[in-house]
Design a protein around this motif. Structure first.
Motif, PDB file in Angstrom:
ATOM      1  N   ASN A  42      37.412  44.491  48.007  1.00 41.30           N
ATOM      2  CA  ASN A  42      38.777  44.837  47.594  1.00 41.30           C
ATOM      3  C   ASN A  42      39.675  45.020  48.818  1.00 41.30           C
ATOM      4  O   ASN A  42      40.830  44.573  48.828  1.00 41.30           O
ATOM      5  CB  ASN A  42      38.796  46.111  46.746  1.00 41.30           C
ATOM      6  CG  ASN A  42      38.254  45.885  45.357  1.00 41.30           C
ATOM      7  OD1 ASN A  42      38.166  44.757  44.877  1.00 41.30           O
ATOM      8  ND2 ASN A  42      37.869  46.964  44.703  1.00 41.30           N
ATOM      9  N   ASP A  99      39.294  43.605  51.674  1.00 43.07           N
ATOM     10  CA  ASP A  99      39.539  42.260  52.215  1.00 43.07           C
ATOM     11  C   ASP A  99      40.645  41.554  51.433  1.00 43.07           C
ATOM     12  O   ASP A  99      41.506  40.897  52.018  1.00 43.07           O
ATOM     13  CB  ASP A  99      38.259  41.411  52.160  1.00 43.07           C
ATOM     14  CG  ASP A  99      37.200  41.883  53.153  1.00 43.07           C
ATOM     15  OD1 ASP A  99      37.543  42.627  54.095  1.00 43.07           O
ATOM     16  OD2 ASP A  99      36.025  41.506  52.978  1.00 43.07           O
ATOM     17  N   THR A 100      40.618  41.698  50.102  1.00 41.00           N
ATOM     18  CA  THR A 100      41.642  41.073  49.263  1.00 41.00           C
ATOM     19  C   THR A 100      43.022  41.620  49.614  1.00 41.00           C
ATOM     20  O   THR A 100      43.966  40.853  49.836  1.00 41.00           O
ATOM     21  CB  THR A 100      41.337  41.323  47.766  1.00 41.00           C
ATOM     22  OG1 THR A 100      40.071  40.748  47.462  1.00 41.00           O
ATOM     23  CG2 THR A 100      42.410  40.716  46.878  1.00 41.00           C
ATOM     24  N   TYR A 101      43.138  42.955  49.668  1.00 37.10           N
ATOM     25  CA  TYR A 101      44.430  43.564  50.004  1.00 37.10           C
ATOM     26  C   TYR A 101      44.849  43.217  51.421  1.00 37.10           C
ATOM     27  O   TYR A 101      46.039  42.973  51.685  1.00 37.10           O
ATOM     28  CB  TYR A 101      44.396  45.083  49.791  1.00 37.10           C
ATOM     29  CG  TYR A 101      44.420  45.456  48.332  1.00 37.10           C
ATOM     30  CD1 TYR A 101      45.566  45.236  47.555  1.00 37.10           C
ATOM     31  CD2 TYR A 101      43.310  46.014  47.712  1.00 37.10           C
ATOM     32  CE1 TYR A 101      45.589  45.559  46.212  1.00 37.10           C
ATOM     33  CE2 TYR A 101      43.333  46.341  46.356  1.00 37.10           C
ATOM     34  CZ  TYR A 101      44.480  46.109  45.612  1.00 37.10           C
ATOM     35  OH  TYR A 101      44.510  46.432  44.275  1.00 37.10           O
ATOM     36  N   GLY A 158      44.236  40.506  52.934  1.00 35.86           N
ATOM     37  CA  GLY A 158      44.726  39.129  52.855  1.00 35.86           C
ATOM     38  C   GLY A 158      46.176  39.053  52.424  1.00 35.86           C
ATOM     39  O   GLY A 158      46.940  38.214  52.895  1.00 35.86           O
ATOM     40  N   TYR A 159      46.597  39.963  51.529  1.00 37.38           N
ATOM     41  CA  TYR A 159      47.993  39.991  51.081  1.00 37.38           C
ATOM     42  C   TYR A 159      48.931  40.272  52.254  1.00 37.38           C
ATOM     43  O   TYR A 159      50.082  39.857  52.253  1.00 37.38           O
ATOM     44  CB  TYR A 159      48.220  41.066  50.010  1.00 37.38           C
ATOM     45  CG  TYR A 159      47.470  40.835  48.708  1.00 37.38           C
ATOM     46  CD1 TYR A 159      47.177  39.559  48.247  1.00 37.38           C
ATOM     47  CD2 TYR A 159      47.073  41.917  47.932  1.00 37.38           C
ATOM     48  CE1 TYR A 159      46.495  39.361  47.054  1.00 37.38           C
ATOM     49  CE2 TYR A 159      46.390  41.730  46.726  1.00 37.38           C
ATOM     50  CZ  TYR A 159      46.106  40.449  46.295  1.00 37.38           C
ATOM     51  OH  TYR A 159      45.443  40.260  45.114  1.00 37.38           O
ATOM     52  N   ARG A 163      40.265  42.980  57.659  1.00 39.75           N
ATOM     53  CA  ARG A 163      39.945  44.266  57.023  1.00 39.75           C
ATOM     54  C   ARG A 163      40.264  45.454  57.923  1.00 39.75           C
ATOM     55  O   ARG A 163      40.948  46.386  57.521  1.00 39.75           O
ATOM     56  CB  ARG A 163      38.469  44.306  56.627  1.00 39.75           C
ATOM     57  CG  ARG A 163      38.073  45.638  55.973  1.00 39.75           C
ATOM     58  CD  ARG A 163      36.577  45.805  55.824  1.00 39.75           C
ATOM     59  NE  ARG A 163      36.003  44.777  54.967  1.00 39.75           N
ATOM     60  CZ  ARG A 163      34.700  44.521  54.894  1.00 39.75           C
ATOM     61  NH1 ARG A 163      33.846  45.218  55.611  1.00 39.75           N
ATOM     62  NH2 ARG A 163      34.248  43.572  54.104  1.00 39.75           N
TER      63      ARG A 163
END
Length: 170
Positions: free
Chosen positions: A47, A49-51, A53-54, A59
């Motif tokens: 999660n 990593d996903t944020y 990426g935004y 990370r």
């Protein structure tokens, strides 16, 4: 009407959540298996990593710059959250077992079919494969357990009056 449905839905979620929290607080949970804890830690990292990426960040940069935490603090918090989530899962699974609540394969397929577009999948099969059947089974089992607890919860007269009062406001 729509307002009534929203109020009822919100009320139902509150009853479910409160009922689970009460059962969870009264439960004695053994130390969760390490692989379960590791799974939840990994989900937290994915999660992050996903944020990250935004924001176009890695990370560590995301955690230190956006969350303003040290990596050590973030990892410690992830570990604590993972232990809590693991304990909650153990309680959900214990209730499901005790009450003989199960998830059938057609329920998995129905869930995937009804939700694939919302989650951006071309097909139910692709969604099941990507998310993982065990994840979907646990989600559906958790839903059944919460509904079971809510159905068996004692709602106070005051809470019911508030709900009835809102329902009469049309």
């Amino acid at each position: 009407n729509l307002l009534e449905e929203q109020v009822q839905s919100s009320f139902d979620q509150t009853v479910q959540s409160t009922a689970f929290q009460n059962v969870f607080a009264a439960s004695t949970v053994s130390e969760p298996p390490q692989d379960m804890i590791d799974y939840y830690v990994e989900q937290t990292m994915l999660n992050a990593d996903t944020y990250a990426g935004y924001y176009g960040l890695e990370r560590e940069a995301f955690i230190t710059e956006q969350l303003q935490m040290t990596m050590e603090d973030f990892e410690a918090q992830a570990q604590e959250m993972a232990i809590e989530a693991s304990k909650q899962e153990l309680v959900v699974r214990a209730i499901a077992k005790k009450e003989k609540l199960t998830v059938k394969s057609d329920e998995i397929n129905t869930f995937a079919t009804e939700n694939m577009t919302m989650y951006g999948y071309e097909s139910a099969e692709a969604m099941i494969e990507e998310i993982g059947e065990s994840e979907i089974v646990y989600y559906l089992l958790n839903t059944k357990v919460l509904e079971f607890l809510a159905e068996n919860a004692v709602v106070t007269e005051e809470e019911q009056r508030i709900l009835d009062g809102v329902a009469e406001v049309d």
